[in-house]
Design a protein around this motif. Structure first.
Motif, PDB file in Angstrom:
ATOM      1  N   HIS A 105       0.863  -1.196   0.000  1.00 37.44           N
ATOM      2  CA  HIS A 105       0.000   0.000   0.000  1.00 37.44           C
ATOM      3  C   HIS A 105       0.892   1.236   0.000  1.00 37.44           C
ATOM      4  CE1 HIS A 105      -4.118  -1.577   0.678  1.00 37.44           C
ATOM      5  NE2 HIS A 105      -3.448  -2.634   1.131  1.00 37.44           N
ATOM      6  N   MET A 106       1.171   1.761  -1.187  1.00 40.03           N
ATOM      7  CA  MET A 106       2.132   2.874  -1.249  1.00 40.03           C
ATOM      8  C   MET A 106       1.584   4.170  -0.665  1.00 40.03           C
ATOM      9  SD  MET A 106       2.366   3.753  -5.314  1.00 40.03           S
ATOM     10  CE  MET A 106       3.335   5.234  -5.040  1.00 40.03           C
ATOM     11  N   HIS A 107       0.255   4.331  -0.622  1.00 42.36           N
ATOM     12  CA  HIS A 107      -0.337   5.545  -0.037  1.00 42.36           C
ATOM     13  C   HIS A 107      -0.951   5.284   1.341  1.00 42.36           C
ATOM     14  CE1 HIS A 107      -0.715   7.554  -4.288  1.00 42.36           C
ATOM     15  NE2 HIS A 107       0.514   7.579  -3.815  1.00 42.36           N
ATOM     16  N   GLY A 108      -0.504   4.178   1.990  1.00 42.82           N
ATOM     17  CA  GLY A 108      -0.984   3.877   3.328  1.00 42.82           C
ATOM     18  C   GLY A 108      -2.292   3.114   3.302  1.00 42.82           C
ATOM     19  N   THR A 109      -2.907   2.978   4.480  1.00 45.01           N
ATOM     20  CA  THR A 109      -4.129   2.187   4.593  1.00 45.01           C
ATOM     21  C   THR A 109      -5.040   2.757   5.679  1.00 45.01           C
ATOM     22  OG1 THR A 109      -4.936   0.099   5.515  1.00 45.01           O
ATOM     23  CG2 THR A 109      -2.609   0.513   5.768  1.00 45.01           C
ATOM     24  N   LEU A 110      -6.341   2.618   5.431  1.00 41.56           N
ATOM     25  CA  LEU A 110      -7.335   3.062   6.415  1.00 41.56           C
ATOM     26  C   LEU A 110      -7.294   2.216   7.675  1.00 41.56           C
ATOM     27  CD1 LEU A 110     -10.273   3.593   3.911  1.00 41.56           C
ATOM     28  CD2 LEU A 110      -9.351   5.371   5.415  1.00 41.56           C
ATOM     29  N   ARG A 111      -6.656   1.044   7.584  1.00 41.80           N
ATOM     30  CA  ARG A 111      -6.636   0.129   8.736  1.00 41.80           C
ATOM     31  C   ARG A 111      -5.612   0.552   9.796  1.00 41.80           C
ATOM     32  NH1 ARG A 111      -7.085  -5.974   6.352  1.00 41.80           N
ATOM     33  NH2 ARG A 111      -4.940  -5.598   5.729  1.00 41.80           N
ATOM     34  N   ALA A 112      -4.761   1.535   9.470  1.00 38.29           N
ATOM     35  CA  ALA A 112      -3.690   1.896  10.403  1.00 38.29           C
ATOM     36  C   ALA A 112      -3.792   3.353  10.840  1.00 38.29           C
ATOM     37  CB  ALA A 112      -2.336   1.631   9.764  1.00 38.29           C
ATOM     38  N   ALA A 113      -3.335   3.570  12.076  1.00 38.13           N
ATOM     39  CA  ALA A 113      -3.232   4.931  12.613  1.00 38.13           C
ATOM     40  C   ALA A 113      -1.758   5.179  12.920  1.00 38.13           C
ATOM     41  CB  ALA A 113      -4.051   5.044  13.892  1.00 38.13           C
ATOM     42  N   THR A 114      -1.392   6.456  12.934  1.00 33.49           N
ATOM     43  CA  THR A 114      -0.021   6.791  13.305  1.00 33.49           C
ATOM     44  C   THR A 114      -0.052   8.093  14.101  1.00 33.49           C
ATOM     45  OG1 THR A 114       2.243   7.086  12.476  1.00 33.49           O
ATOM     46  CG2 THR A 114       0.486   8.011  11.139  1.00 33.49           C
ATOM     47  N   CYS A 115       1.046   8.366  14.798  1.00 30.62           N
ATOM     48  CA  CYS A 115       1.100   9.561  15.634  1.00 30.62           C
ATOM     49  C   CYS A 115       1.899  10.634  14.908  1.00 30.62           C
ATOM     50  CB  CYS A 115       1.756   9.215  16.971  1.00 30.62           C
ATOM     51  SG  CYS A 115       1.950  10.661  18.034  1.00 30.62           S
ATOM     52  N   ALA A 116       1.278  11.806  14.729  1.00 30.19           N
ATOM     53  CA  ALA A 116       1.966  12.900  14.048  1.00 30.19           C
ATOM     54  C   ALA A 116       3.112  13.447  14.893  1.00 30.19           C
ATOM     55  CB  ALA A 116       0.970  14.014  13.723  1.00 30.19           C
ATOM     56  N   ALA A 117       3.115  13.124  16.201  1.00 34.42           N
ATOM     57  CA  ALA A 117       4.181  13.641  17.075  1.00 34.42           C
ATOM     58  C   ALA A 117       5.380  12.700  17.128  1.00 34.42           C
ATOM     59  CB  ALA A 117       3.631  13.875  18.480  1.00 34.42           C
ATOM     60  N   CYS A 118       5.147  11.362  17.309  1.00 32.97           N
ATOM     61  CA  CYS A 118       6.289  10.455  17.532  1.00 32.97           C
ATOM     62  C   CYS A 118       6.407   9.352  16.486  1.00 32.97           C
ATOM     63  CB  CYS A 118       6.206   9.839  18.932  1.00 32.97           C
ATOM     64  SG  CYS A 118       4.901   8.588  19.091  1.00 32.97           S
ATOM     65  N   GLY A 119       5.430   9.221  15.581  1.00 27.96           N
ATOM     66  CA  GLY A 119       5.530   8.218  14.507  1.00 27.96           C
ATOM     67  C   GLY A 119       5.099   6.825  14.914  1.00 27.96           C
ATOM     68  N   CYS A 134      -2.232   9.366  21.501  1.00 28.46           N
ATOM     69  CA  CYS A 134      -1.382   8.323  20.896  1.00 28.46           C
ATOM     70  C   CYS A 134      -0.996   7.329  21.985  1.00 28.46           C
ATOM     71  CB  CYS A 134      -0.145   8.994  20.332  1.00 28.46           C
ATOM     72  SG  CYS A 134       1.264   7.913  20.173  1.00 28.46           S
ATOM     73  N   PRO A 135      -1.170   5.999  21.740  1.00 30.52           N
ATOM     74  CA  PRO A 135      -0.805   5.019  22.769  1.00 30.52           C
ATOM     75  C   PRO A 135       0.690   4.991  23.053  1.00 30.52           C
ATOM     76  CG  PRO A 135      -1.861   3.943  20.851  1.00 30.52           C
ATOM     77  CD  PRO A 135      -1.739   5.402  20.526  1.00 30.52           C
ATOM     78  N   GLY A 136       1.508   5.547  22.158  1.00 36.87           N
ATOM     79  CA  GLY A 136       2.959   5.554  22.367  1.00 36.87           C
ATOM     80  C   GLY A 136       3.391   6.678  23.308  1.00 36.87           C
ATOM     81  N   CYS A 137       3.143   7.927  22.894  1.00 36.10           N
ATOM     82  CA  CYS A 137       3.676   9.072  23.656  1.00 36.10           C
ATOM     83  C   CYS A 137       2.603   9.871  24.378  1.00 36.10           C
ATOM     84  CB  CYS A 137       4.459   9.999  22.716  1.00 36.10           C
ATOM     85  SG  CYS A 137       3.408  10.870  21.520  1.00 36.10           S
ATOM     86  N   GLY A 138       1.323   9.537  24.138  1.00 37.59           N
ATOM     87  CA  GLY A 138       0.253  10.225  24.847  1.00 37.59           C
ATOM     88  C   GLY A 138      -0.176  11.541  24.228  1.00 37.59           C
ATOM     89  N   ALA A 139       0.512  11.980  23.170  1.00 33.88           N
ATOM     90  CA  ALA A 139       0.154  13.267  22.548  1.00 33.88           C
ATOM     91  C   ALA A 139      -1.199  13.144  21.829  1.00 33.88           C
ATOM     92  CB  ALA A 139       1.230  13.679  21.551  1.00 33.88           C
ATOM     93  N   PRO A 140      -2.007  14.206  21.843  1.00 35.03           N
ATOM     94  CA  PRO A 140      -3.275  14.180  21.102  1.00 35.03           C
ATOM     95  C   PRO A 140      -3.000  14.465  19.629  1.00 35.03           C
ATOM     96  CG  PRO A 140      -3.038  16.250  22.255  1.00 35.03           C
ATOM     97  CD  PRO A 140      -1.787  15.459  22.558  1.00 35.03           C
ATOM     98  N   THR A 142      -3.108  11.905  16.900  1.00 30.75           N
ATOM     99  CA  THR A 142      -3.331  10.729  16.065  1.00 30.75           C
ATOM    100  C   THR A 142      -3.764  11.146  14.673  1.00 30.75           C
ATOM    101  OG1 THR A 142      -5.654  10.506  16.589  1.00 30.75           O
ATOM    102  CG2 THR A 142      -4.110   9.424  18.068  1.00 30.75           C
ATOM    103  N   ARG A 143      -3.315  10.412  13.681  1.00 32.75           N
ATOM    104  CA  ARG A 143      -3.736  10.669  12.295  1.00 32.75           C
ATOM    105  C   ARG A 143      -3.892   9.340  11.579  1.00 32.75           C
ATOM    106  NH1 ARG A 143       0.949  12.814   8.284  1.00 32.75           N
ATOM    107  NH2 ARG A 143      -0.138  11.347   6.925  1.00 32.75           N
ATOM    108  N   PRO A 144      -4.691   9.317  10.519  1.00 32.70           N
ATOM    109  CA  PRO A 144      -4.736   8.097   9.728  1.00 32.70           C
ATOM    110  C   PRO A 144      -3.373   7.886   9.070  1.00 32.70           C
ATOM    111  CG  PRO A 144      -6.210   9.808   8.820  1.00 32.70           C
ATOM    112  CD  PRO A 144      -5.532  10.392  10.008  1.00 32.70           C
ATOM    113  N   ASP A 145      -2.979   6.635   8.882  1.00 25.65           N
ATOM    114  CA  ASP A 145      -1.652   6.351   8.308  1.00 25.65           C
ATOM    115  C   ASP A 145      -1.762   6.376   6.778  1.00 25.65           C
ATOM    116  OD1 ASP A 145       0.964   5.798   8.056  1.00 25.65           O
ATOM    117  OD2 ASP A 145       0.901   3.789   8.948  1.00 25.65           O
ATOM    118  N   ILE A 146      -1.966   7.577   6.272  1.00 22.10           N
ATOM    119  CA  ILE A 146      -2.204   7.806   4.845  1.00 22.10           C
ATOM    120  C   ILE A 146      -1.109   8.735   4.335  1.00 22.10           C
ATOM    121  CG2 ILE A 146      -3.851   8.788   3.181  1.00 22.10           C
ATOM    122  CD1 ILE A 146      -5.112   6.503   4.734  1.00 22.10           C
TER     123      ILE A 146
END
Ligand code: BJW
Length: 226
Positions: A105-119, A134-140, A142-146
């Protein structure tokens, strides 16, 4: 990554499953401003709007059913194990649900989320909100992994390696107007591959293909595979 047959797919392959294309009449970019919903700047300006856009598309994708074109590509891979690589620009999971196993999936997938702060990455819930932590760093943050405009698409090293070794390159249901995917036909041709376009109408990059068949994906893809 190597594969004898490299297949690039775009929104047109999912059109008959009820998912909208971008640039056709009435398409997604006639309803939304791409700068607002598909750029990092748009997300920074109004994350709630971007989440609303992708939450709706996640719901539509979950309700969609793979069509005869997705099924034909899954059949091709089952008949030729290890020889087929699908590179999709689509963020839906219809290839996987049809049974395809080797899909990038070169443009990402709707099935995944990522954190704009820590990746940090995780499975996307059905509905995401701008204020979700974000479950990793706690920052608000979150973004779709697109992959949005101006961002670097995923899996590019694997894709370019596969294009260099491909014997056949097939492009299905894409207008050929977004790079780097639009240049794959030239990359494959330079490496000596036969190139085939399967699309409703001639794409922007039609002149680079050695052969083209035009029509609905649900008809021309099974006809090519079988
Ligand atoms: C059927 C059918 C049926 C209908 N059966 N067919 C100036 C020049 C060159 C490049 C640039 C430039 N300025 C900026 C750039 C780069 C930019 C770009 O290409 N912009 C262009 C608009 C010019 N690209 C980027 O920013 C990319 N990143 C990048 O370049 O990084 C640097 C880099 C450089 C070099 C190497 C590597 C990296 C990132 C692009 C991200 C695209 N993101 C989007 C939105 C996110 C995903 C999402 O929300 O879904 O991805 S945009 C949107 O377009 C989406 C799609 O994946 C993508 C392609 O669209 P697609 O799939 O082709 O759909 P349509 O609607 O255009 O076409 C559908 C086709 O199907 C039509 O032809 C129909 O006829 C057909 N069809 N029904 C068969 N039933």
């Amino acid at each position: 990554m190597s594969a004898r047959i490299v297949i690039l797919t775009g929104a047109g392959i999912s059109a008959e499953s009820g998912l909208g294309t971008f640039r056709d009449e009435g398409g997604i970019w006639s309803q939304y401003d791409l700068a607002e919903v598909a750029t990092p700047e748009g997300f920074a300006a109004d994350p709630a709007l971007v989440h609303t856009f992708y939450n709706a598309r996640r719901k539509n994708a979950a309700e969609a059913i793979p069509n005869a074109a997705h099924a034909a590509l899954a059949r091709l891979e089952a008949e030729r194990p290890g020889e087929v690589l699908i590179v999709t620009q689509n963020i839906d999971d219809l290839h996987e649900r049809a049974g395809s196993r080797t899909v990038l999936h070169m443009h990402g997938t709707l099935r995944a989320a990522t954190c704009a702060a820590c990746g940090h990455g995780w499975d996307a819930p059905p509905v995401m909100h701008a204020e979700d932590a974000c479950p990793g760093c706690g920052a608000p943050a979150t973004r779709p992994d697109i992959v949005w405009f101006g961002e670097f698409p995923y899996h590019m090293d694997d894709i370019w390696e596969a294009l260099r070794g491909a014997e056949v390159f097939v492009s299905i249901g894409t207008s050929g107007s977004v790079y780097p995917a639009a240049a794959f036909v030239q990359d494959a041709a330079r490496a000596g591959a036969l190139t085939l376009e399967l699309n409703l109408e001639p794409s922007e990059t039609r002149s680079y293909f050695t052969e083209a068949r035009h029509g609905k994906a649900s008809e021309i893809v099974p006809a090519w595979v079988d």
